[in-house]
Design a protein around this motif. Structure first.
Motif, short mmCIF file in Angstrom:
data_model
loop_
_atom_site.label_atom_id
_atom_site.label_comp_id
_atom_site.label_asym_id
_atom_site.label_seq_id
_atom_site.Cartn_x
_atom_site.Cartn_y
_atom_site.Cartn_z
N ALA A 76 -11.98 21.92 31.68
CA ALA A 76 -11.90 23.36 31.44
C ALA A 76 -10.87 23.68 30.37
CB ALA A 76 -11.56 24.09 32.73
N THR A 77 -9.80 22.90 30.32
CA THR A 77 -8.72 23.21 29.37
C THR A 77 -8.77 22.37 28.10
OG1 THR A 77 -7.26 21.66 30.54
CG2 THR A 77 -7.17 23.98 31.20
N SER A 78 -9.27 21.13 28.21
CA SER A 78 -9.21 20.21 27.06
C SER A 78 -10.58 19.75 26.57
CB SER A 78 -8.37 18.98 27.42
OG SER A 78 -7.08 19.37 27.85
N ARG A 85 -7.18 8.98 30.77
CA ARG A 85 -5.88 8.79 31.42
C ARG A 85 -5.36 10.12 31.96
NH1 ARG A 85 -2.74 4.60 31.47
NH2 ARG A 85 -3.97 3.60 29.84
N ASP A 86 -5.64 11.22 31.24
CA ASP A 86 -5.20 12.54 31.71
C ASP A 86 -5.86 12.89 33.04
OD1 ASP A 86 -3.79 12.63 29.38
OD2 ASP A 86 -5.00 14.22 28.43
N ILE A 87 -7.14 12.56 33.16
CA ILE A 87 -7.86 12.85 34.39
C ILE A 87 -7.33 12.00 35.54
CG2 ILE A 87 -10.13 12.78 35.50
CD1 ILE A 87 -11.36 13.24 32.71
N ALA A 88 -7.13 10.72 35.26
CA ALA A 88 -6.62 9.82 36.31
C ALA A 88 -5.24 10.24 36.77
CB ALA A 88 -6.61 8.38 35.78
N ARG A 152 -18.73 26.17 31.49
CA ARG A 152 -18.33 26.25 30.08
C ARG A 152 -17.31 25.17 29.75
NH1 ARG A 152 -19.16 31.97 28.96
NH2 ARG A 152 -21.45 32.09 28.94
N GLY A 153 -16.49 24.80 30.76
CA GLY A 153 -15.51 23.76 30.52
C GLY A 153 -16.15 22.41 30.24
N LEU A 154 -17.38 22.23 30.64
CA LEU A 154 -18.07 20.97 30.36
C LEU A 154 -18.53 20.91 28.91
CD1 LEU A 154 -20.20 20.52 33.58
CD2 LEU A 154 -17.97 19.59 33.03
N SER A 155 -18.34 22.03 28.23
CA SER A 155 -18.45 22.08 26.79
C SER A 155 -19.81 21.83 26.23
CB SER A 155 -17.45 21.13 26.20
OG SER A 155 -17.72 20.70 24.94
N ALA A 156 -20.65 22.30 26.70
CA ALA A 156 -21.91 22.51 26.01
C ALA A 156 -23.01 21.56 26.10
CB ALA A 156 -21.70 22.75 24.57
N ALA A 157 -23.51 20.65 26.46
CA ALA A 157 -24.66 20.18 25.83
C ALA A 157 -25.70 19.35 26.42
CB ALA A 157 -24.23 19.46 24.67
N LEU A 158 -26.49 20.01 27.13
CA LEU A 158 -27.72 19.38 27.60
C LEU A 158 -28.63 19.05 26.42
CD1 LEU A 158 -28.56 21.51 30.69
CD2 LEU A 158 -27.98 19.12 30.60
N HIS A 159 -28.37 19.65 25.29
CA HIS A 159 -29.24 19.42 24.13
C HIS A 159 -28.68 18.36 23.22
CE1 HIS A 159 -30.07 23.87 25.08
NE2 HIS A 159 -30.65 23.08 25.90
N GLY A 214 -10.73 31.75 27.07
CA GLY A 214 -9.91 30.78 26.36
C GLY A 214 -8.99 29.98 27.25
N GLU A 215 -8.95 30.29 28.53
CA GLU A 215 -8.08 29.58 29.46
C GLU A 215 -8.87 29.00 30.63
OE1 GLU A 215 -5.10 32.32 30.64
OE2 GLU A 215 -4.21 32.48 28.64
N GLY A 216 -10.14 28.78 30.40
CA GLY A 216 -10.98 28.21 31.45
C GLY A 216 -11.55 29.23 32.40
N GLY A 217 -11.40 30.52 32.09
CA GLY A 217 -11.92 31.57 32.96
C GLY A 217 -12.85 32.51 32.20
N ILE A 218 -13.07 33.68 32.80
CA ILE A 218 -13.96 34.68 32.23
C ILE A 218 -13.15 35.95 31.95
CG2 ILE A 218 -15.98 36.13 32.71
CD1 ILE A 218 -16.68 33.24 32.17
#
Length: 241
Positions: A76-78, A85-88, A152-159, A214-218
């Protein structure tokens, strides 16, 4: 090629996958033969890998949930290209644990997406039990807004052309459209919303009204517009067949 209605909810996912080769032939020094571990002591112990996967340890389940929650926050943020490593680190586990659960980046993204869909669908049943039909529908649509923000945080793209994401639009519609339909039918029966609202139309309208902050929200403006939409489906509800 025309875009399927369900695909309009999902944005293209474009990123490289990661992988970590794994060709283990031993576990704790015990040889593996066709996915089965054999140990001879006083007797014969046989452990199927499939059985082990069906019954993960409690700590493995905790690690899995922690990884999915951490991945959702980091995405959501990055964005989905964030370093693993950030996720872990956010999940409080080692990178190796992440790889064991999700050998490919696409595996993690699909799991996060499905987890969010499942949670949103489950919320519909919970709200239907706790609130009157009209309020349950409104609360769930606001919960759906949170799902849109998360997606939206998953950033787009089934296409993106990656076949790993092809089933996601169908998965979304198979779970969220029935949830919306049940809430709409209950509210229409009570005469608090119009009876001619299509669940897929409503979900699509809400999704299109939601702009990221812009901060992971609506944005608050998006929430106000969704509120106006909800008022619109209430208009003249009792005067319609």
């Amino acid at each position: 090629m025309p875009v399927r209605p369900s695909e309009r909810y999902c944005m293209a996912l474009s990123f490289p996958s990661w992988s970590k080769p794994s060709s283990r032939v031993k576990r704790n020094g015990i040889p593996f033969i066709y996915g089965t571990s054999f140990r001879l002591s006083r007797g014969l112990d046989v452990l199927s890998e499939t059985t082990a996967k069906r019954q993960p340890r409690a700590d493995a389940r905790r690690n899995l949930h922690a990884l999915l929650d951490a991945a959702m926050e980091v995405f959501a943020t990055s964005g989905v290209d964030a370093p693993i490593r950030d996720i872990a680190e956010k999940a409080g586990v080692g990178v190796g644990t992440l790889y064991r659960h999700f050998p490919q980046r696409s595996d993690l993204i699909v799991a996060v997406f499905r987890k969010e869909v499942d949670a949103c669908a489950a919320a519909a049943s919970t709200m239907a039990e706790q609130y009157e039909p009209g309020e349950a529908l409104e609360r769930w649509l606001n919960r759906f807004i949170e799902f849109v923000a998360a997606k939206r945080g998953l950033s787009a793209a089934l296409h993106s052309g990656d076949p790993a994401y092809d089933p996601l639009p169908t998965y979304l519609m198979e779970h969220l459209a029935p949830a919306a339909s049940r809430l709409l039918q209950a509210a229409a029966t009570e005469g608090v919303v119009r009876s001619d609202v299509e669940p897929s139309d409503l979900l699509m309208a809400v999704a299109h009204l939601c702009s990221p902050d812009g901060e992971g929200g609506i944005t608050e403006a998006s929430r106000r517009m969704v509120s106006l939409l909800i008022d619109g489906i209430r208009y003249n509800a009792r005067g319609r067949p």
